[in-house]
Design an enzyme around this catalytic site. Structure first.
Site, PDB file in Angstrom:
ATOM      1  CG  HIS A 176      10.682  -9.673  -0.333  1.00 53.89           C
ATOM      2  ND1 HIS A 176       9.500 -10.155  -0.854  1.00 53.89           N
ATOM      3  CD2 HIS A 176      11.677 -10.356  -0.943  1.00 53.89           C
ATOM      4  CE1 HIS A 176       9.778 -11.085  -1.751  1.00 53.89           C
ATOM      5  NE2 HIS A 176      11.076 -11.233  -1.828  1.00 53.89           N
TER       6      HIS A 176
ATOM      7  CG  HIS B 241      10.044  -9.681  -8.522  1.00 49.48           C
ATOM      8  ND1 HIS B 241       8.893  -9.473  -7.812  1.00 49.48           N
ATOM      9  CD2 HIS B 241      10.567 -10.823  -8.040  1.00 49.48           C
ATOM     10  CE1 HIS B 241       8.721 -10.456  -6.944  1.00 49.48           C
ATOM     11  NE2 HIS B 241       9.721 -11.299  -7.069  1.00 49.48           N
TER      12      HIS B 241
END
Ligand SMILES: *[C@@H]1O[C@H](CO)[C@@H](O)[C@H](O)[C@H]1NC(C)=O
Ligand SMILES: *[C@@H]1O[C@H](CO)[C@@H](O)[C@H](O)[C@H]1NC(C)=O
Length: 365
Positions: free
Chosen positions: A58, A102
């Site tokens: 991830h 992110h």
């Protein structure tokens, strides 16, 4: 009955893969170039890509320690060497360039996608008997053609798998041996904007791969959370990374990683796989985890169990990087991210709120 269906599916995949091999070279290729080891095991060469399980990271590029925005603490070369075979990335458009960030690039900037692909290319060249997948979360809905430019710049377009149809049933995928023999060893899924008529190797994710819920903060279930097709016929991915809420924001629950990544036990990857296998009649294909090395290889053990092969690595997986619990300051690792120094967690928290990211990173001590 099942054998017949499977046989036809495999046969279909074999026939479908023929156009990529020129007729004149077909005989010599099938005779001379035949992979005997595929993703580490002879047994896997004859298995359909869609019948196997792969460990995925991830936010594979979000590497760091003591940063609330990091999801891994080893770079992608180490991830791949340790056995990760699905790299998930979150892509953003910054000043016309695709960067891996992110939530936002002010919060975590993992450099350009093209540079990342260059590292992938180097690794694939050094490991010719490996099939690898990339899952692009297309956060800013960048057109497929712009991703294609990065693939072309690194030469990855030439070793990417181009499915014969936009959506393949999970048993219609070629075998690992076929992907390796034809050197189409990179499988890329794009979460939005896929246009396979234009860019045939950027495969639409949600007509081919469904997912369980993400940002889970309680317990993992196996329900279809996101899809755009018939889940029964698709590959599927379990989002097996546990978050906790900090001021209402999900962040990796690092203290629970040993249990979360474990092969068995409450809340473990093994437990979710078992539950999902029961609920859907077959195990998941992609096991997406945070900080994959917690558990000392347990996540790979779970994938190996699904694939029916032993997990017996030559060298042990990387060890977790020390966290702030034992050190005074943090060190950024292999990226441009702003480190969140211990003691300035308030700053880190503030910067998690996307609305305040413009100023927050500059306050870091
Ligand atoms: C990845 O990490 C390993 C181990 O820390 C290091 O040896 C290697 O140079 C790093 N590779 C890149 C591309 O940063
Ligand atoms: C996880 O397990 C390892 C090995 O048993 C141990 O050294 C480490 O402290 C554990 N980490 C956490 C966060 O519990």
């Amino acid at each position: 009955m099942q054998f017949t269906t499977r046989f036809l599916a495999i046969l279909g995949a074999v026939l479908a893969s023929q156009p990529v091999v020129h007729a004149s070279s077909l005989v010599s290729r099938t005779v001379e170039k035949r992979a005997t080891i595929c993703n580490g095991y002879a047994e896997l060469c004859e298995r359909s890509y869609g019948s196997l399980a792969y460990v995925g990271t991830h936010n594979s590029y979000a590497v760091g320690v003591n940063q609330l925005s990091a999801n891994q603490d080893h770079n992608i070369t180490t991830q791949l060497n340790d056995g990760v075979r699905l790299l998930q990335v979150q892509a953003h458009l910054e000043n016309g360039v695709i960067r891996l960030c992110h939530t936002s690039c002010q919060l975590f900037d993992g450099d350009t996608f093209e540079k990342y692909l260059g590292t992938v290319r180097t690794w694939l060249d050094a490991n010719p008997n490996e099939v690898l997948s990339i899952l692009i979360v297309n956060a800013d809905n960048v057109p497929a053609g712009q991703y294609a430019a990065a693939y072309a710049a690194t030469g990855l377009d030439s070793i990417s798998y181009r499915p014969p149809n936009p959506a393949l049933g999970y048993l219609e995928w070629p075998t690992l041996g076929e992907l390796i023999d034809s050197n189409q060893r990179l499988v890329t899924f794009l979460s939005t904007t896929a246009n396979q008529a234009e860019v045939p190797y950027l495969i639409d994710q949600f007509t081919n791969v469904w997912e369980t819920a993400f940002n889970v903060v309680t317990s993992f279930d196996c329900n279809v959370n996101r899809q755009n097709g018939d889940p029964q016929n698709m590959l599927y991915l379990v989002n097996h990374y546990l978050d906790k809420l900090l001021l209402g924001q999900p962040v990796p629950f690092i203290e629970r990683l040993n249990e979360t990544n474990a092969a068995s036990g409450p809340g473990s990857l093994g437990e979710q796989v078992e539950r999902c296998s029961g609920q859907h009649g077959r195990p998941p294909n992609f096991l997406l985890v945070d900080f994959y090395e917690y558990g000392g290889g347990s996540v790979f053990q779970v994938a190996s169990q699904i694939n029916g092969v032993p997990y017996d690595p030559v060298t042990p997986v990387a060890r977790p990087q020390p966290t702030s619990a034992g050190t005074q300051t943090s060190t950024p690792r292999g990226n441009n991210a702003q480190p969140f120094v211990q003691g300035s967690h308030l700053v880190a928290l503030a910067s998690l709120f996307v609305g305040s990211v413009i100023v927050a990173p500059f306050l870091v001590l």
